[in-house]
Design a protein around this motif. Sequence first.
Motif, PDB file in Angstrom:
ATOM      1  N   LYS A   1      -4.758  10.199  11.124  1.00  0.00           N
ATOM      2  CA  LYS A   1      -5.765  10.747  10.210  1.00  0.00           C
ATOM      3  C   LYS A   1      -6.014  12.233  10.498  1.00  0.00           C
ATOM      4  O   LYS A   1      -6.059  13.061   9.582  1.00  0.00           O
ATOM      5  CB  LYS A   1      -7.084   9.970  10.342  1.00  0.00           C
ATOM      6  N   GLU A   2      -6.178  12.546  11.776  1.00  0.00           N
ATOM      7  CA  GLU A   2      -6.404  13.944  12.180  1.00  0.00           C
ATOM      8  C   GLU A   2      -5.236  14.836  11.784  1.00  0.00           C
ATOM      9  O   GLU A   2      -5.419  15.964  11.314  1.00  0.00           O
ATOM     10  CB  GLU A   2      -6.632  14.017  13.696  1.00  0.00           C
ATOM     11  N   LYS A   3      -4.027  14.309  11.969  1.00  0.00           N
ATOM     12  CA  LYS A   3      -2.824  15.076  11.622  1.00  0.00           C
ATOM     13  C   LYS A   3      -2.770  15.340  10.114  1.00  0.00           C
ATOM     14  O   LYS A   3      -2.448  16.452   9.673  1.00  0.00           O
ATOM     15  CB  LYS A   3      -1.578  14.299  12.062  1.00  0.00           C
ATOM     16  N   ALA A   4      -3.120  14.309   9.329  1.00  0.00           N
ATOM     17  CA  ALA A   4      -3.123  14.455   7.861  1.00  0.00           C
ATOM     18  C   ALA A   4      -4.158  15.495   7.420  1.00  0.00           C
ATOM     19  O   ALA A   4      -3.890  16.311   6.523  1.00  0.00           O
ATOM     20  CB  ALA A   4      -3.427  13.107   7.208  1.00  0.00           C
TER      21      ALA A   4
ATOM     22  N   GLU B   1      -3.434  19.059   5.484  1.00  0.00           N
ATOM     23  CA  GLU B   1      -4.156  19.377   4.240  1.00  0.00           C
ATOM     24  C   GLU B   1      -4.845  20.739   4.337  1.00  0.00           C
ATOM     25  O   GLU B   1      -4.784  21.547   3.391  1.00  0.00           O
ATOM     26  CB  GLU B   1      -5.201  18.280   3.964  1.00  0.00           C
ATOM     27  N   GLN B   2      -5.479  21.003   5.468  1.00  0.00           N
ATOM     28  CA  GLN B   2      -6.148  22.293   5.668  1.00  0.00           C
ATOM     29  C   GLN B   2      -5.151  23.443   5.675  1.00  0.00           C
ATOM     30  O   GLN B   2      -5.405  24.517   5.119  1.00  0.00           O
ATOM     31  CB  GLN B   2      -6.925  22.272   6.986  1.00  0.00           C
ATOM     32  N   ALA B   3      -3.995  23.194   6.316  1.00  0.00           N
ATOM     33  CA  ALA B   3      -2.947  24.232   6.356  1.00  0.00           C
ATOM     34  C   ALA B   3      -2.435  24.536   4.949  1.00  0.00           C
ATOM     35  O   ALA B   3      -2.205  25.715   4.599  1.00  0.00           O
ATOM     36  CB  ALA B   3      -1.796  23.755   7.247  1.00  0.00           C
ATOM     37  N   LYS B   4      -2.302  23.512   4.145  1.00  0.00           N
ATOM     38  CA  LYS B   4      -1.842  23.705   2.753  1.00  0.00           C
ATOM     39  C   LYS B   4      -2.860  24.531   1.956  1.00  0.00           C
ATOM     40  O   LYS B   4      -2.496  25.462   1.225  1.00  0.00           O
ATOM     41  CB  LYS B   4      -1.640  22.354   2.067  1.00  0.00           C
ATOM     42  N   LYS B   5      -4.169  24.189   2.137  1.00  0.00           N
ATOM     43  CA  LYS B   5      -5.233  24.925   1.430  1.00  0.00           C
ATOM     44  C   LYS B   5      -5.256  26.388   1.833  1.00  0.00           C
ATOM     45  O   LYS B   5      -5.402  27.278   1.015  1.00  0.00           O
ATOM     46  CB  LYS B   5      -6.590  24.273   1.730  1.00  0.00           C
ATOM     47  N   LEU B   6      -5.090  26.629   3.133  1.00  0.00           N
ATOM     48  CA  LEU B   6      -5.071  28.009   3.637  1.00  0.00           C
ATOM     49  C   LEU B   6      -3.877  28.771   3.079  1.00  0.00           C
ATOM     50  O   LEU B   6      -3.983  29.926   2.671  1.00  0.00           O
ATOM     51  CB  LEU B   6      -5.018  28.019   5.172  1.00  0.00           C
ATOM     52  N   GLY B   7      -2.751  28.082   3.025  1.00  0.00           N
ATOM     53  CA  GLY B   7      -1.531  28.699   2.461  1.00  0.00           C
ATOM     54  C   GLY B   7      -1.723  29.064   1.005  1.00  0.00           C
ATOM     55  O   GLY B   7      -1.303  30.152   0.560  1.00  0.00           O
ATOM     56  N   LEU B   8      -2.362  28.174   0.231  1.00  0.00           N
ATOM     57  CA  LEU B   8      -2.610  28.429  -1.207  1.00  0.00           C
ATOM     58  C   LEU B   8      -3.585  29.599  -1.395  1.00  0.00           C
ATOM     59  O   LEU B   8      -3.379  30.465  -2.228  1.00  0.00           O
ATOM     60  CB  LEU B   8      -3.172  27.173  -1.876  1.00  0.00           C
ATOM     61  N   SER B   9      -4.643  29.622  -0.557  1.00  0.00           N
ATOM     62  CA  SER B   9      -5.635  30.685  -0.697  1.00  0.00           C
ATOM     63  C   SER B   9      -5.068  32.045  -0.298  1.00  0.00           C
ATOM     64  O   SER B   9      -5.401  33.067  -0.906  1.00  0.00           O
ATOM     65  CB  SER B   9      -6.872  30.369   0.154  1.00  0.00           C
TER      66      SER B   9
END
Length: 298
Positions: free
Chosen positions: A281-284, A288-296
Amino acid sequence: FWLKVRRRVLVDTPASPEHFLLFILKNPLVKMGKAAKSGSKKVAAAPLSQKKKAQTKTNPLFEKRPKNLRLGGDIQPKRDLTRYVKWPKYVRLQRAKRIMLMRLKVPPAIAQFNTTIDKSQAASLLRLLKKYQPETKKDKKQRLMEMAQAKKDGEDTKSKKPTVIKFGLNHVTNLIEQKAAKLVVIAHDCDPIETVCWLPALCRKKDVPYCIIKGKARLGTLVHQKTATCVALTAVRQEDSAELGKLAEAFKGQFNENVEIRRRWGGGIMGQKSQHVTQRKEKAIQIEQAKKLGLSIA
Protein backbone atom coordinates in the motif's frame (compact mmCIF):
# COMPACT_ATOMS: atom_id res chain seq x y z
CA PHE A 1 26.64 -51.48 -56.50
CA TRP A 2 23.10 -52.39 -57.52
CA LEU A 3 23.83 -51.25 -61.08
CA LYS A 4 26.71 -53.78 -61.22
CA VAL A 5 24.39 -56.51 -59.95
CA ARG A 6 21.78 -55.59 -62.51
CA ARG A 7 24.29 -55.75 -65.40
CA ARG A 8 25.61 -59.11 -64.20
CA VAL A 9 22.06 -60.41 -63.86
CA LEU A 10 21.20 -59.26 -67.36
CA VAL A 11 24.33 -60.91 -68.82
CA ASP A 12 24.49 -64.18 -66.91
CA THR A 13 20.90 -64.92 -65.86
CA PRO A 14 19.00 -67.66 -67.65
CA ALA A 15 15.44 -67.04 -68.81
CA SER A 16 13.55 -69.10 -66.17
CA PRO A 17 12.64 -67.44 -62.78
CA GLU A 18 13.88 -70.44 -60.76
CA HIS A 19 17.39 -70.03 -62.23
CA PHE A 20 17.21 -66.28 -61.53
CA LEU A 21 16.51 -66.85 -57.79
CA LEU A 22 19.32 -69.41 -57.53
CA PHE A 23 21.66 -66.93 -59.18
CA ILE A 24 20.73 -64.16 -56.73
CA LEU A 25 21.22 -66.43 -53.70
CA LYS A 26 24.58 -67.87 -54.90
CA ASN A 27 26.07 -64.57 -56.07
CA PRO A 28 28.65 -63.28 -53.52
CA LEU A 29 28.18 -59.68 -54.61
CA VAL A 30 24.50 -59.76 -53.61
CA LYS A 31 25.27 -61.51 -50.25
CA MET A 32 28.16 -59.28 -49.17
CA GLY A 33 26.88 -56.03 -50.62
CA LYS A 34 25.60 -54.59 -47.37
CA ALA A 35 28.53 -55.86 -45.35
CA ALA A 36 31.01 -54.48 -47.84
CA LYS A 37 29.27 -51.11 -47.79
CA SER A 38 29.06 -50.94 -44.00
CA GLY A 39 32.64 -52.13 -43.61
CA SER A 40 33.91 -49.35 -45.87
CA LYS A 41 32.93 -46.54 -43.34
CA LYS A 42 34.15 -46.27 -39.74
CA VAL A 43 31.42 -45.93 -37.12
CA ALA A 44 31.82 -42.93 -34.73
CA ALA A 45 32.86 -43.78 -31.19
CA ALA A 46 30.18 -43.55 -28.50
CA PRO A 47 30.30 -40.42 -26.29
CA LEU A 48 31.81 -40.64 -22.81
CA SER A 49 28.45 -40.33 -21.07
CA GLN A 50 27.14 -43.44 -22.79
CA LYS A 51 29.88 -45.77 -21.66
CA LYS A 52 28.76 -49.13 -20.47
CA LYS A 53 28.44 -49.19 -16.69
CA ALA A 54 30.45 -51.79 -14.85
CA GLN A 55 28.07 -54.43 -13.65
CA THR A 56 28.23 -54.90 -9.91
CA LYS A 57 27.90 -58.41 -8.69
CA THR A 58 25.00 -58.81 -6.29
CA ASN A 59 25.33 -61.12 -3.36
CA PRO A 60 22.73 -63.90 -3.69
CA LEU A 61 22.55 -64.18 0.12
CA PHE A 62 21.03 -60.69 0.44
CA GLU A 63 17.91 -60.54 -1.65
CA LYS A 64 16.55 -57.11 -2.60
CA ARG A 65 13.07 -56.66 -1.17
CA PRO A 66 11.57 -53.28 -2.15
CA LYS A 67 8.98 -51.91 0.31
CA ASN A 68 5.33 -51.65 -0.60
CA LEU A 69 4.00 -48.53 1.15
CA ARG A 70 0.46 -48.83 -0.24
CA LEU A 71 -2.62 -49.70 1.83
CA GLY A 72 -2.17 -52.96 3.69
CA GLY A 73 1.52 -53.05 2.79
CA ASP A 74 4.64 -52.33 4.83
CA ILE A 75 4.76 -50.10 7.94
CA GLN A 76 4.84 -46.43 6.97
CA PRO A 77 8.00 -44.40 7.74
CA LYS A 78 7.90 -41.94 10.66
CA ARG A 79 6.89 -38.44 9.55
CA ASP A 80 6.86 -35.08 11.34
CA LEU A 81 3.16 -34.59 12.11
CA THR A 82 3.58 -31.55 14.40
CA ARG A 83 1.35 -29.39 12.22
CA TYR A 84 -1.46 -31.95 12.35
CA VAL A 85 -1.46 -32.46 16.13
CA LYS A 86 -4.52 -31.30 18.03
CA TRP A 87 -2.76 -29.60 20.91
CA PRO A 88 -4.31 -29.46 24.41
CA LYS A 89 -6.48 -26.43 25.16
CA TYR A 90 -3.99 -24.81 27.54
CA VAL A 91 -1.29 -24.92 24.82
CA ARG A 92 -3.65 -23.37 22.25
CA LEU A 93 -4.63 -20.66 24.73
CA GLN A 94 -1.08 -19.69 25.67
CA ARG A 95 -0.07 -19.53 21.99
CA ALA A 96 -3.10 -17.40 21.13
CA LYS A 97 -2.33 -15.14 24.12
CA ARG A 98 1.25 -14.65 22.97
CA ILE A 99 0.10 -13.65 19.47
CA MET A 100 -2.57 -11.32 20.90
CA LEU A 101 0.02 -9.57 23.06
CA MET A 102 2.17 -9.06 19.95
CA ARG A 103 -0.69 -7.72 17.84
CA LEU A 104 -2.53 -5.46 20.33
CA LYS A 105 -1.17 -2.23 21.80
CA VAL A 106 0.11 -2.95 25.33
CA PRO A 107 0.20 -0.11 27.92
CA PRO A 108 3.58 0.80 29.52
CA ALA A 109 2.60 -0.63 32.95
CA ILE A 110 2.50 -4.12 31.39
CA ALA A 111 5.01 -3.60 28.56
CA GLN A 112 7.76 -2.78 31.12
CA PHE A 113 7.98 -6.51 31.98
CA ASN A 114 9.49 -7.19 28.53
CA THR A 115 12.59 -5.20 29.61
CA THR A 116 14.63 -7.62 31.73
CA ILE A 117 18.21 -7.85 32.96
CA ASP A 118 20.74 -9.52 30.65
CA LYS A 119 22.36 -12.94 31.06
CA SER A 120 25.55 -11.81 32.84
CA GLN A 121 23.63 -9.62 35.31
CA ALA A 122 21.19 -12.47 36.02
CA ALA A 123 24.09 -14.88 36.65
CA SER A 124 25.80 -12.57 39.19
CA LEU A 125 22.47 -11.76 40.90
CA LEU A 126 21.44 -15.42 41.22
CA ARG A 127 24.93 -16.27 42.53
CA LEU A 128 24.47 -13.70 45.29
CA LEU A 129 20.89 -14.78 46.11
CA LYS A 130 21.90 -18.44 46.29
CA LYS A 131 24.14 -17.66 49.29
CA TYR A 132 21.07 -16.54 51.25
CA GLN A 133 18.66 -19.37 50.49
CA PRO A 134 16.18 -20.11 53.29
CA GLU A 135 16.53 -23.46 55.03
CA THR A 136 14.59 -26.48 53.80
CA LYS A 137 12.02 -28.36 55.92
CA LYS A 138 14.60 -31.06 56.60
CA ASP A 139 17.20 -28.54 57.80
CA LYS A 140 14.63 -26.76 59.97
CA LYS A 141 13.61 -30.04 61.60
CA GLN A 142 17.26 -30.87 62.29
CA ARG A 143 17.87 -27.40 63.82
CA LEU A 144 14.80 -27.64 66.07
CA MET A 145 15.85 -31.11 67.22
CA GLU A 146 19.33 -29.81 68.14
CA MET A 147 17.80 -26.85 69.98
CA ALA A 148 15.47 -29.15 71.92
CA GLN A 149 18.38 -31.41 72.84
CA ALA A 150 20.43 -28.41 73.97
CA LYS A 151 17.53 -27.09 76.07
CA LYS A 152 17.13 -30.53 77.63
CA ASP A 153 20.83 -30.56 78.57
CA GLY A 154 20.43 -27.11 80.15
CA GLU A 155 22.57 -25.26 77.58
CA ASP A 156 21.89 -21.77 76.18
CA THR A 157 19.62 -22.04 73.12
CA LYS A 158 19.69 -18.40 72.03
CA SER A 159 20.90 -18.07 68.43
CA LYS A 160 21.29 -15.22 65.97
CA LYS A 161 18.54 -14.71 63.40
CA PRO A 162 19.73 -16.12 60.02
CA THR A 163 20.11 -13.74 57.05
CA VAL A 164 17.98 -15.14 54.21
CA ILE A 165 16.05 -13.85 51.20
CA LYS A 166 12.41 -12.96 51.77
CA PHE A 167 9.67 -14.17 49.42
CA GLY A 168 5.91 -13.98 49.10
CA LEU A 169 4.11 -11.01 47.54
CA ASN A 170 2.52 -9.68 50.76
CA HIS A 171 5.74 -10.07 52.74
CA VAL A 172 7.85 -8.30 50.10
CA THR A 173 5.25 -5.50 49.79
CA ASN A 174 5.43 -4.86 53.55
CA LEU A 175 9.24 -4.78 53.40
CA ILE A 176 9.14 -2.23 50.54
CA GLU A 177 6.64 -0.03 52.40
CA GLN A 178 8.84 -0.11 55.51
CA LYS A 179 11.93 0.58 53.30
CA ALA A 180 13.54 -2.51 54.84
CA ALA A 181 14.26 -4.15 51.45
CA LYS A 182 17.72 -3.44 49.96
CA LEU A 183 16.95 -5.06 46.59
CA VAL A 184 13.74 -6.45 45.06
CA VAL A 185 13.73 -9.01 42.20
CA ILE A 186 10.47 -9.41 40.23
CA ALA A 187 9.66 -12.22 37.76
CA HIS A 188 8.62 -11.14 34.25
CA ASP A 189 6.15 -13.98 33.54
CA CYS A 190 3.70 -13.82 36.46
CA ASP A 191 0.20 -14.89 35.49
CA PRO A 192 -2.00 -12.88 35.80
CA ILE A 193 0.44 -9.97 35.38
CA GLU A 194 -1.87 -7.70 37.42
CA THR A 195 -0.52 -9.34 40.62
CA VAL A 196 2.84 -7.57 40.23
CA CYS A 197 2.31 -4.78 37.63
CA TRP A 198 2.03 -2.16 40.45
CA LEU A 199 5.18 -3.34 42.28
CA PRO A 200 7.73 -1.34 40.18
CA ALA A 201 5.76 1.89 40.85
CA LEU A 202 5.83 1.18 44.60
CA CYS A 203 9.60 0.52 44.49
CA ARG A 204 10.16 3.84 42.67
CA LYS A 205 8.00 5.70 45.18
CA LYS A 206 9.83 4.24 48.20
CA ASP A 207 13.24 4.54 46.44
CA VAL A 208 13.98 0.80 46.69
CA PRO A 209 16.19 -0.65 43.90
CA TYR A 210 14.36 -3.28 41.84
CA CYS A 211 14.95 -5.37 38.73
CA ILE A 212 12.91 -7.65 36.47
CA ILE A 213 14.34 -11.12 35.78
CA LYS A 214 13.24 -13.77 33.31
CA GLY A 215 11.54 -16.80 34.83
CA LYS A 216 9.43 -17.12 37.97
CA ALA A 217 10.67 -20.74 38.21
CA ARG A 218 14.27 -19.50 38.70
CA LEU A 219 13.16 -17.48 41.72
CA GLY A 220 11.12 -20.47 42.91
CA THR A 221 14.18 -22.72 43.05
CA LEU A 222 15.93 -20.21 45.32
CA VAL A 223 13.16 -20.46 47.95
CA HIS A 224 12.35 -24.19 47.52
CA GLN A 225 9.05 -23.53 45.72
CA LYS A 226 7.81 -24.26 42.20
CA THR A 227 7.55 -20.54 41.39
CA ALA A 228 7.92 -17.18 43.12
CA THR A 229 6.57 -13.82 41.93
CA CYS A 230 9.24 -11.78 43.71
CA VAL A 231 12.04 -12.02 46.28
CA ALA A 232 13.77 -9.36 48.39
CA LEU A 233 17.11 -8.98 50.15
CA THR A 234 16.98 -7.15 53.48
CA ALA A 235 20.57 -7.70 54.65
CA VAL A 236 23.78 -9.40 53.58
CA ARG A 237 27.03 -10.42 55.24
CA GLN A 238 29.98 -8.01 55.32
CA GLU A 239 31.85 -9.75 52.48
CA ASP A 240 28.87 -9.43 50.09
CA SER A 241 27.91 -5.81 50.86
CA ALA A 242 30.13 -4.39 48.07
CA GLU A 243 28.59 -6.73 45.45
CA LEU A 244 25.06 -5.88 46.60
CA GLY A 245 25.84 -2.15 46.44
CA LYS A 246 27.20 -2.51 42.92
CA LEU A 247 24.11 -4.43 41.70
CA ALA A 248 21.71 -2.01 43.43
CA GLU A 249 23.41 0.97 41.80
CA ALA A 250 23.26 -0.64 38.35
CA PHE A 251 19.58 -1.60 38.68
CA LYS A 252 18.65 1.85 39.99
CA GLY A 253 19.93 3.44 36.81
CA GLN A 254 18.47 0.72 34.59
CA PHE A 255 14.98 0.54 36.12
CA ASN A 256 14.21 3.10 38.88
CA GLU A 257 15.52 6.18 37.07
CA ASN A 258 14.70 5.03 33.52
CA VAL A 259 11.82 7.26 32.37
CA GLU A 260 11.66 5.62 28.92
CA ILE A 261 10.33 2.34 30.40
CA ARG A 262 7.35 4.17 31.90
CA ARG A 263 6.44 5.78 28.57
CA ARG A 264 7.12 3.06 26.01
CA TRP A 265 4.08 1.16 24.72
CA GLY A 266 4.37 -2.46 23.65
CA GLY A 267 2.74 -4.67 21.01
CA GLY A 268 1.51 -3.43 17.64
CA ILE A 269 3.67 -5.99 15.79
CA MET A 270 1.65 -7.37 12.89
CA GLY A 271 2.09 -10.71 11.13
CA GLN A 272 4.18 -11.25 7.97
CA LYS A 273 1.16 -11.13 5.63
CA SER A 274 -0.16 -7.89 7.14
CA GLN A 275 3.30 -6.32 6.95
CA HIS A 276 3.57 -7.19 3.25
CA VAL A 277 0.10 -5.72 2.58
CA THR A 278 0.99 -2.41 4.28
CA GLN A 279 4.32 -2.29 2.41
CA ARG A 280 2.50 -2.74 -0.92
CA LYS A 281 0.00 0.00 0.00
CA GLU A 282 2.79 2.41 0.95
CA LYS A 283 4.64 1.64 -2.27
CA ALA A 284 1.49 2.28 -4.34
CA ILE A 285 0.96 5.65 -2.56
CA GLN A 286 4.57 6.65 -3.24
CA ILE A 287 4.24 5.77 -6.95
CA GLU A 288 1.00 7.78 -7.15
CA GLN A 289 2.63 10.81 -5.50
CA ALA A 290 5.62 10.56 -7.85
CA LYS A 291 3.28 10.51 -10.85
CA LYS A 292 1.40 13.61 -9.56
CA LEU A 293 4.67 15.45 -9.00
CA GLY A 294 5.83 14.50 -12.49
CA LEU A 295 2.57 15.81 -14.02
CA SER A 296 2.72 19.07 -12.06
CA ILE A 297 6.36 19.66 -13.02
CA ALA A 298 5.58 18.98 -16.68
